[in-house]
Design a protein around this motif. Structure first.
Motif: not given
Length: 485
Positions: A249-274
């Motif tokens: 049995r479920c002990k509690e109701e399911a909780r959901f959270h939006p995804h943490y944005p990851q695009t900046w982790m990929w783009v920020s380095g090359p973009l700052c270098l450029y």
């Protein structure tokens, strides 16, 4: 066969090795993300609602993040020029790879366009599923506000939807304007639309902020698919539990959270270098150059000789010219035909008057008398427009001196990089590793050879005087022989 294979490895092996690495990285990212969203427990309910559209959209997004970060690196011209000049860090093979930087940029751009189509198509399916499979038991998971909501309203009233539409429009403009026919017929369209990449990356950073896709945060206390007291959705019944866990049995109701944005982790380095590289280039090119001499040559070619403080360049490199009197935002590359030396600090370029920019630039440089003459700056200084020079930048033509035997083949005005090489040999050929140069030049008309006739004759005469007539093998060809005596 062995010799041919070794030659292929030496000349093409590095390029294909990088290509395989790039394709492997894209494939691995796509498959890993696809499996994560299709089998991960935290995405169980989201996957049941959206199906394969969720996996494909997120997998293509991972590939887009990779290529959006890599596409900027080949455009860091100053960085590539520095790497090319550092012989202790770059071998011949590495420098040959640097020659393919533009090709790699185009490949990343094509990959971005292809996977953008896949990403958008999958998300269109997701929006329809959000509307059709609205889940009342899990309201936090829904993107739609009610069952059967118009998918178009979902797109136009959410941050991911609005930014996604803007990204598609910008990418479409950039891709179509990058075609060869548009670049050839109207370079300004290509230049201005390609600079939309700044807006593209800003919107890309905001694209994931809306949190359209959510994952379950309490998998331990609410195992995916567990029985809940007030369960009403037949799709989430306990029959989907693993064998032996039917009574869980479920002990509690399911909780959901939006995804943490990851695009900046990929783009920020090359973009700052450029951005840092562009800022450095802006500071370096902020001082206008002094135009020393303008010479009109046959076959609609002009030569511009300039002077700039602390400007150093090597044969085979090119510069980028900006003339605010013609266009404040347009920058055009031209290969150096004369490099500064210890005895002479001036440098020059030859440009053929083809297109709106060169025509307007020529009108600002030369008087409309039609007389072929050399204009002295002290006489008509005010006629010269303000001119900015960015560079120099490296090119494959610099490799001429790194071999004992080199073959240079040029057509028409494409001879400019080799003209600078010949100037360097005229100043002193013994200092280079090069011991024999084969030079083939093809032109449409005989008058074109007058562009560098004095240089060719002077170098030929110098080599004869120094008893090395075999050092330069010169072959000149004319392709149009009508009315030619």
């Amino acid at each position: 066969m062995v010799l041919s294979f070794k030659s292929w490895v030496a000349n093409e092996g590095g390029k294909h090795f990088v290509l395989i690495l790039w394709l492997g990285a894209n494939t691995w990212l796509f498959l890993r993300t696809f499996l994560t969203y299709s089998t991960g427990q935290q995405y169980y309910y989201l996957y049941k609602m959206l199906g394969l559209g969720l996996c494909i959209s997120r997998a293509s997004a991972s590939v887009l993040n990779l290529n959006c970060s890599l596409v900027l690196l080949p455009m860091c011209r100053s960085l590539l020029t520095s790497l090319r000049g550092t012989h202790t860090l770059s071998s011949r093979g590495t420098r040959r790879l640097l020659d393919k930087s533009k090709t790699f940029h185009v490949a990343c751009g094509i990959a971005i366009c292809i996977f953008s189509v896949v990403h958008v198509s999958a998300h269109l399916v997701n929006v329809v599923n959000f509307s059709a499979f609205y889940c009342e038991d899990l309201p936090a998971l829904n993107l739609a506000r009610y069952l059967g909501e118009d998918p178009r309203m979902i797109i136009l009233t959410t941050v991911p939807g609005i930014t996604g539409v803007l990204l598609v429009v910008i990418l479409f403009l950039m891709f179509t304007a990058s075609s060869y026919c548009i670049r050839l017929s109207n370079y300004e369209i290509f230049w201005y639309t390609h600079n939309l990449f700044i807006v593209f990356y800003i919107i890309l950073m905001v694209h994931m902020v809306g949190g359209a896709l959510k994952y379950q945060t309490n998998v331990d206390t609410h195992p995916p698919g567990c029985l809940r007291p007030n369960q009403s959705s037949p799709e989430l019944q306990g029959k989907e539990l693993e064998p032996g866990n039917e009574e869980r049995r479920c002990k509690e109701e399911a909780r959901f959270h939006p995804h943490y944005p990851q695009t900046w982790m990929w783009v920020s380095g090359p973009l700052c270098l450029y951005c840092a590289e562009r800022f450095y280039r802006y500071i370096r090119s902020s001082d206008p150059v002094t135009i020393v001499t303008v010479i009109r040559h046959p076959s609609e070619v002009i030569e511009v000789r300039m002077l700039k403080r602390d400007f150093k360049a090597h044969p085979g490199q090119y510069i980028v010219l900006n003339c605010p009197g013609v266009s404040s935002f347009e920058n055009h590359p031209f290969t150096l035909t004369t490099c500064p030396t210890e005895e002479k600090e001036t440098f020059g370029v030859h440009m053929r008057v083809v297109g709106d920019w060169t025509e307007r630039f020529t009108e600002l440089l030369l008087p409309k008398t039609g007389v072929e003459l050399e204009i002295l700056p002290m006489v008509q200084q005010r006629r010269y427009p303000k001119l900015y020079v960015d560079g120099p930048f490296g090119s494959s033509s610099q490799e001429v001196f790194n071999y004992e035997v080199s073959l240079c083949v040029a057509g028409g005005i494409g001879v400019t990089p080799f003209a600078c090489v010949l100037h360097a040999l005229l100043d002193g050929w013994k200092q280079f590793r090069l011991r024999r140069l084969y030079f083939v030049w093809v032109c449409r008309e005989l008058q074109s050879f007058y562009w560098f006739s004095e240089l060719l004759c002077a170098l030929h005469h110098k080599l004869w005087q120094e008893n090395r007539p075999d050092y330069l093998n010169l072959k000149l060809f004319v392709s149009q022989t009508e009315d030619l005596q």
